[in-house]
Design a protein around this motif. Structure first.
Motif, mmCIF file in Angstrom:
data_model
loop_
_atom_site.group_PDB
_atom_site.id
_atom_site.type_symbol
_atom_site.label_atom_id
_atom_site.label_comp_id
_atom_site.label_asym_id
_atom_site.label_seq_id
_atom_site.Cartn_x
_atom_site.Cartn_y
_atom_site.Cartn_z
ATOM 1 N N PRO A 179 -2.418 10.504 49.020
ATOM 2 C CA PRO A 179 -1.307 10.949 49.869
ATOM 3 C C PRO A 179 -0.382 9.808 50.280
ATOM 4 C CG PRO A 179 -3.403 11.065 51.060
ATOM 5 C CD PRO A 179 -3.721 10.781 49.626
ATOM 6 N N HIS A 180 -0.813 8.565 50.036
ATOM 7 C CA HIS A 180 0.000 7.422 50.455
ATOM 8 C C HIS A 180 0.772 6.773 49.311
ATOM 9 C CE1 HIS A 180 -2.632 8.122 53.766
ATOM 10 N NE2 HIS A 180 -3.689 7.634 53.152
ATOM 11 N N ALA A 181 0.569 7.292 48.088
ATOM 12 C CA ALA A 181 1.135 6.605 46.922
ATOM 13 C C ALA A 181 2.662 6.546 46.972
ATOM 14 C CB ALA A 181 0.662 7.294 45.640
ATOM 15 N N LEU A 182 3.287 7.636 47.383
ATOM 16 C CA LEU A 182 4.751 7.668 47.360
ATOM 17 C C LEU A 182 5.341 6.726 48.422
ATOM 18 C CD1 LEU A 182 7.242 8.861 46.061
ATOM 19 C CD2 LEU A 182 7.113 10.781 47.690
ATOM 20 N N GLU A 202 -7.382 12.821 36.093
ATOM 21 C CA GLU A 202 -7.246 14.257 35.823
ATOM 22 C C GLU A 202 -5.788 14.659 35.660
ATOM 23 O OE1 GLU A 202 -9.268 15.958 39.194
ATOM 24 O OE2 GLU A 202 -11.242 15.413 38.413
ATOM 25 N N GLY A 203 -5.155 14.069 34.665
ATOM 26 C CA GLY A 203 -3.719 14.271 34.446
ATOM 27 C C GLY A 203 -3.329 15.715 34.193
ATOM 28 N N TRP A 204 -4.298 16.537 33.783
ATOM 29 C CA TRP A 204 -4.015 17.948 33.487
ATOM 30 C C TRP A 204 -3.781 18.749 34.752
ATOM 31 C CZ3 TRP A 204 -7.847 20.586 35.963
ATOM 32 C CH2 TRP A 204 -9.031 19.864 36.226
ATOM 33 N N ARG A 205 -4.167 18.153 35.910
ATOM 34 C CA ARG A 205 -4.096 18.897 37.163
ATOM 35 C C ARG A 205 -2.791 18.517 37.868
ATOM 36 N NH1 ARG A 205 -6.864 18.319 42.019
ATOM 37 N NH2 ARG A 205 -7.775 16.332 41.432
ATOM 38 N N PRO A 206 -1.863 19.480 38.067
ATOM 39 C CA PRO A 206 -0.575 19.131 38.672
ATOM 40 C C PRO A 206 -0.716 18.774 40.147
ATOM 41 C CG PRO A 206 -0.718 21.507 38.336
ATOM 42 C CD PRO A 206 -1.980 20.929 37.779
ATOM 43 N N TYR A 207 0.219 17.966 40.671
ATOM 44 C CA TYR A 207 0.279 17.656 42.097
ATOM 45 C C TYR A 207 1.744 17.389 42.450
ATOM 46 C CZ TYR A 207 0.114 12.852 40.256
ATOM 47 O OH TYR A 207 0.344 11.708 39.554
ATOM 48 N N PRO A 208 2.111 17.714 43.690
ATOM 49 C CA PRO A 208 3.532 17.796 44.025
ATOM 50 C C PRO A 208 4.283 16.476 43.925
ATOM 51 C CG PRO A 208 2.159 18.150 45.974
ATOM 52 C CD PRO A 208 1.253 18.162 44.798
ATOM 53 N N GLN A 209 3.639 15.307 44.258
ATOM 54 C CA GLN A 209 4.452 14.088 44.357
ATOM 55 C C GLN A 209 4.671 13.397 43.019
ATOM 56 O OE1 GLN A 209 2.025 12.155 47.172
ATOM 57 N NE2 GLN A 209 0.859 10.943 45.714
ATOM 58 N N ARG A 210 4.145 13.973 41.939
ATOM 59 C CA ARG A 210 4.266 13.299 40.651
ATOM 60 C C ARG A 210 5.728 13.079 40.284
ATOM 61 N NH1 ARG A 210 3.966 12.759 35.131
ATOM 62 N NH2 ARG A 210 1.970 11.895 34.405
ATOM 63 N N ALA A 211 6.533 14.141 40.461
ATOM 64 C CA ALA A 211 7.945 14.044 40.094
ATOM 65 C C ALA A 211 8.641 12.978 40.931
ATOM 66 C CB ALA A 211 8.616 15.406 40.290
ATOM 67 N N ALA A 212 8.297 12.928 42.224
ATOM 68 C CA ALA A 212 8.938 11.944 43.091
ATOM 69 C C ALA A 212 8.558 10.519 42.674
ATOM 70 C CB ALA A 212 8.530 12.189 44.542
ATOM 71 N N LEU A 213 7.299 10.320 42.309
ATOM 72 C CA LEU A 213 6.874 8.991 41.844
ATOM 73 C C LEU A 213 7.638 8.590 40.584
ATOM 74 C CD1 LEU A 213 2.975 9.188 42.298
ATOM 75 C CD2 LEU A 213 4.560 7.720 43.571
ATOM 76 N N LEU A 221 0.020 6.023 34.601
ATOM 77 C CA LEU A 221 -0.865 5.799 33.461
ATOM 78 C C LEU A 221 -2.232 6.385 33.784
ATOM 79 C CD1 LEU A 221 0.169 2.069 33.119
ATOM 80 C CD2 LEU A 221 0.730 3.856 31.471
ATOM 81 N N PRO A 222 -2.931 6.924 32.776
ATOM 82 C CA PRO A 222 -4.210 7.574 33.057
ATOM 83 C C PRO A 222 -5.292 6.572 33.487
ATOM 84 C CG PRO A 222 -3.714 7.610 30.691
ATOM 85 C CD PRO A 222 -2.524 7.026 31.367
ATOM 86 N N MET A 223 -5.941 6.845 34.601
ATOM 87 C CA MET A 223 -7.112 6.072 35.023
ATOM 88 C C MET A 223 -7.851 6.861 36.096
ATOM 89 S SD MET A 223 -7.660 2.214 36.552
ATOM 90 C CE MET A 223 -6.686 2.422 38.025
ATOM 91 N N ASP A 224 -9.170 6.916 35.957
ATOM 92 C CA ASP A 224 -10.027 7.571 36.951
ATOM 93 C C ASP A 224 -11.076 6.543 37.358
ATOM 94 O OD1 ASP A 224 -12.003 8.959 38.283
ATOM 95 O OD2 ASP A 224 -11.841 10.744 37.014
ATOM 96 N N VAL A 225 -11.113 6.163 38.639
ATOM 97 C CA VAL A 225 -12.000 5.063 39.046
ATOM 98 C C VAL A 225 -13.469 5.434 38.912
ATOM 99 C CG1 VAL A 225 -10.275 4.106 40.617
ATOM 100 C CG2 VAL A 225 -12.039 5.650 41.505
ATOM 101 N N THR A 226 -13.773 6.723 38.664
ATOM 102 C CA THR A 226 -15.175 7.088 38.445
ATOM 103 C C THR A 226 -15.548 7.001 36.964
ATOM 104 O OG1 THR A 226 -14.713 9.446 38.140
ATOM 105 C CG2 THR A 226 -15.079 8.689 40.396
#
Lengths: 418, 391
Positions: A179-182, A202-213, A221-226
């Protein structure tokens, strides 16, 4: 007048990267208190508890009355330069590589005379402001700044050496979904960051701030810390140009031990909050530590966003707090491991945030993402190690320092029971 | 302050200086032994006759004077270790003289020496003192260059001294050093070269700085009766003072501890500054020589530069100063830098100075200054010597 730093040219891969060198690190135990205050951006000296004389250098007994009661106290920043020199020769490699180096004798308004690094814009025998900053060895040193801000003063070589300024640097935000990325992106852009990367699980899962970023020019870029492989893959791609890493990945759920039926969430908390940090550090850390002397856009800082619950378990987030305590301890290990490279580890502690929905049932005050982002950027610009963002984090810090056991007892109050 | 007893009956004999070497693969033990043997031989005394021993050194670690007794095969009944750098000679002498007067020892050797390995100076600086470690070394100093640059900057601002004034001292000392075969510096130095030298820590430039080197200095202290019985030339100790951490509240050092004791010094000597045939000041940087000239009463505060500028500081001049070239031109052999002026002054007033001999030298003042613990030198010493018996 400080000349603004130009953006660095593209790196020639055939030229050897400079090895990191460091200013002297060894200090007495007393002097470490100056460092501890500098780590939070405070200028603190000892004042005798009996006769009131302010001491410098740090002592174990008062130089005026022999009292051993020498509490540390924040000091007024004013001073006057009595004498100055520009050093052209030093047997210490770190300074040799940075000659000529300016320093001076400053009479503090608080009393004693100190030696301090002099900012380039300080005129001869002028009034100055004294600050304590962490140097490349992570130790507190005193700097004398012009009495009033001057244009581009943050670009003085001294200031670049004693900060982790994002200007002209490339930043990786590890979780674009945070929630703090933007807010972080906007604050970093404003501070002159050259490029911002963001890891996206999980790039397949949409989220609202992507467009703003994307609109802010963030390279997602794809990365999952797990997922170890995904972290290693991204480090292989951009590890060599990551100058500041801000770990925004966090798994947050309410609940302690008894009100959770199993260890499922606890496992997620550890996977993201503790092991995720470790995976990131194992993949990105060595490359960053090797690039801390790499010019204007050298690697400079590793930033962790931690809940203030890392200090003392905070209900109703008992298990999450435990993961934060673990992560906090791990950041201390990272600090020790990065020490000889000069890569800074900055922890930003904060309380419940406005923008994270899991905190919704908690009463105010809360931290907004933009306040958190400002705290991160400000901490980098001042070269801090510990930043306390928001009223709750500062309240917890102060209570913890007053008495950790009292804080624990207050934080673990039971309801009316049988 | 009570008036201290006189140093009557004390003789300083057998001054000896080793050659000075820029870098040495030998140890401080080697250099100290060399100087000790030189001094004992000059007096015709064997190590077994020595019952007092005083040592000053920075590079003996892990040894002290104690370890040296076994290393060098000495069996003294009086032992001292003086960790006071540039003030060592005056302090060692005061203590040794009292021991002789009291009968605690009959023959005391005072020795100072250090080696200089490649990189040993840097290592010495990094662990010089706790205050330096905490509050000066992290600021890029790596030594006293910048500390003295700051004092020099303030001194020039307050008293109007110029670079050429400091050059006057350095150039004269180089001329003196050319007559000292032990000196590290072998080439003449002109004022033009001095002024054109590269900056080291502004306003200090190359020829304002001493060259760290290896070497040692020694002399013996005994009673006048003992010196006469052995037919040795000797100097008398007419007066001596020391002071530590003087003027602690001065925001920056523009005077040393001599100012607190200078009246005692001249009263005890029964002489005044004008009676001195030669002057040896501690000269790791020229500004501190100027301060000594002022603080020992040769002229008023702030007038040192003008006073020296008006005088010829060479051996044949009207104000012979640092006649062996001082540390600025002979080199700074660690703690021996605190002895170089004392040993030369003993040679001078006993007529043994050879090439550097000042004609008819009968009196000399010798002052020392040492230990930049943080921002200033803490130790000061001074002595007045006079002829006991000429060679």
């Amino acid at each position: 007048m400080t000349q603004p730093i130009a953006p660095p040219p593209k790196k020639n891969p055939q030229v050897r990267s400079q090895s990191p060198t460091r200013p002297p690190e060894v200090r007495s135990r007393a002097a470490m208190h100056l460092t501890a205050a500098a780590a939070e951006g405070r200028f603190s000296l000892q004042r005798c508890g009996e006769c009131g004389v302010v001491q410098y250098p740090p002592r174990d007994a008062c130089g005026a009355c022999l009292s051993t009661d020498l509490p540390w106290e924040d000091m007024p920043e004013g001073g006057t330069v009595l004498a100055e020199t520009t050093v052209h020769a030093s047997p210490r490699l770190y300074f040799r590589e940075r000659m000529p180096w300016r320093s001076g004798t400053v009479q503090l308004d608080a009393g004693p005379t100190v030696l301090a690094h002099l900012h380039g814009d300080v005129p001869r025998h002028a009034r100055v402001r004294i600050q304590a900053r962490l140097d490349h060895s992570g130790q507190g040193v005193l700097i004398a700044l012009p009495a009033q801000d001057t244009p581009n003063m943050e670009d003085d070589p001294l200031m670049r050496a004693l900060s982790a300024d994002p200007k002209h640097r490339r930043v990786l935000i590890t979780d674009a979904r945070s929630p703090h990325a933007l807010a972080l992106t906007r604050a970093l852009r404003q501070a002159g960051a050259a490029m911002i990367f963001a890891g996206e699980p999980e790039g397949w899962r949409p989220y609202p701030q992507r467009a703003a970023l994307e609109a802010e020019g963030v390279e997602i870029l794809p990365m999952d810390v797990t997922d170890t492989i995904s972290v290693q893959k991204l480090a292989g791609e951009i590890g060599g140009k990551t100058d500041i890493l801000i770990n925004t990945a966090q798994f947050l759920r309410p609940g302690g031990v008894l009100d959770r039926g199993d260890t499922g969430f606890a496992r997620d908390e550890l996977e993201v909050n503790y092991l995720g940090l470790m995976r990131l550090a194992q993949a990105f850390g060595p490359g960053m530590a090797a690039r801390t002397a790499d010019g204007v856009n050298s690697a400079i800082a590793w930033v962790n966003l931690l809940s203030a619950g890392a200090l003392c378990n905070a209900q109703p987030f008992g298990s999450f707090s435990a993961s934060q305590a673990g992560a906090y301890s791990l950041t201390q290990s990272l600090r020790a491991e990065f020490r000889s490279s000069g890569l800074r580890v900055m922890n930003v502690f904060f309380g419940p945030t406005e923008d994270d929905s899991w905190y919704q049932p908690l009463p105010p005050p809360r931290v907004t993402s933009s306040a958190l982002a400002r705290a991160v950027v400000n901490g980098l610009q001042r070269g801090l190690e510990d930043v306390w963002c928001g009223d709750i984090a500062m309240d917890l810090r102060d209570r913890f320092r007053r008495d950790p056991k009292v804080l624990e007892r207050e934080m673990t109050m039971g309801g009316e029971g049988a | 302050m009570g008036r201290p007893a006189s140093y009557d009956g004390v003789a300083l004999v057998a001054p000896f200086s080793t050659n000075y070497q820029r870098y040495s693969i030998d140890t401080a033990h080697h250099w100290i032994a060399t100087a000790l043997r030189g001094s004992l031989r000059a007096a015709g005394i064997g190590p077994a006759d020595l019952d007092g021993f005083s040592v000053s050194s920075f590079t003996l670690f892990p040894d002290t004077a104690v370890g040296l007794t076994q290393h060098l095969g000495l069996c003294p009944r009086w032992l001292d270790h003086i960790p006071m750098g540039g003030a060592s000679a005056g302090v060692a002498l005061r203590r040794a003289a009292r021991a002789i007067q009291a009968g605690d020892a009959e023959i005391i050797a005072c020795v100072a020496g250090d080696t200089n390995h490649i990189d040993s100076f840097r290592q010495l600086l990094s662990s010089f003192s706790r205050f330096a470690m905490d509050a000066s070394y992290p600021y890029g100093y790596g030594g006293p260059n910048a500390s003295f640059a700051l004092l020099t900057d303030r001194y020039m601002t307050d008293y109007g001294a110029s670079r050429a004034d400091f050059g006057h001292i350095c150039v004269a000392q180089r001329e003196n050093a050319l007559r000292n075969p032990n000196a590290v510096m072998k080439k003449p130095l002109s004022m033009e070269q001095y002024l054109a030298a590269r900056p080291i820590a502004e306003p200090i430039a190359l020829f304002d700085c001493v060259m760290p080197c290896a070497g040692a200095e020694a002399f013996l202290v005994m009673s006048e009766d003992a010196a006469r019985a052995r037919n040795l030339p000797y100097a008398r100790l007419s007066a001596a003072i020391e002071r530590h951490n003087a003027h602690a509240t001065d925001p920056i050092q523009l005077r040393g501890g001599w100012t607190m004791d200078v009246d005692v010094l001249w009263e005890q000597a029964g002489l005044g500054p004008g009676d001195m045939d030669l002057v040896q000041t501690y000269d790791d940087y020229p500004v501190i020589s100027v301060m000594q000239i002022e603080d020992l009463g040769f002229c008023a505060k702030g007038e040192g530069a003008a006073f020296l500028r008006a005088r010829d500081l060479t051996i044949a001049g009207d104000f012979p100063h640092n006649t062996s070239g001082g540390q600025l031109s002979a080199g700074q052999a660690g703690a021996a830098g605190g002895f170089i002026g004392m040993v030369e002054a003993i040679r001078q007033v006993t007529g043994q100075a050879g090439e550097t001999q000042v004609r008819d030298a009968r009196t000399a003042s010798v002052s020392g200054f040492g230990m930049i613990n943080f921002d200033r030198g803490l130790c000061s010493s001074a002595a007045v010597l006079s002829t006991g018996a000429l060679a």
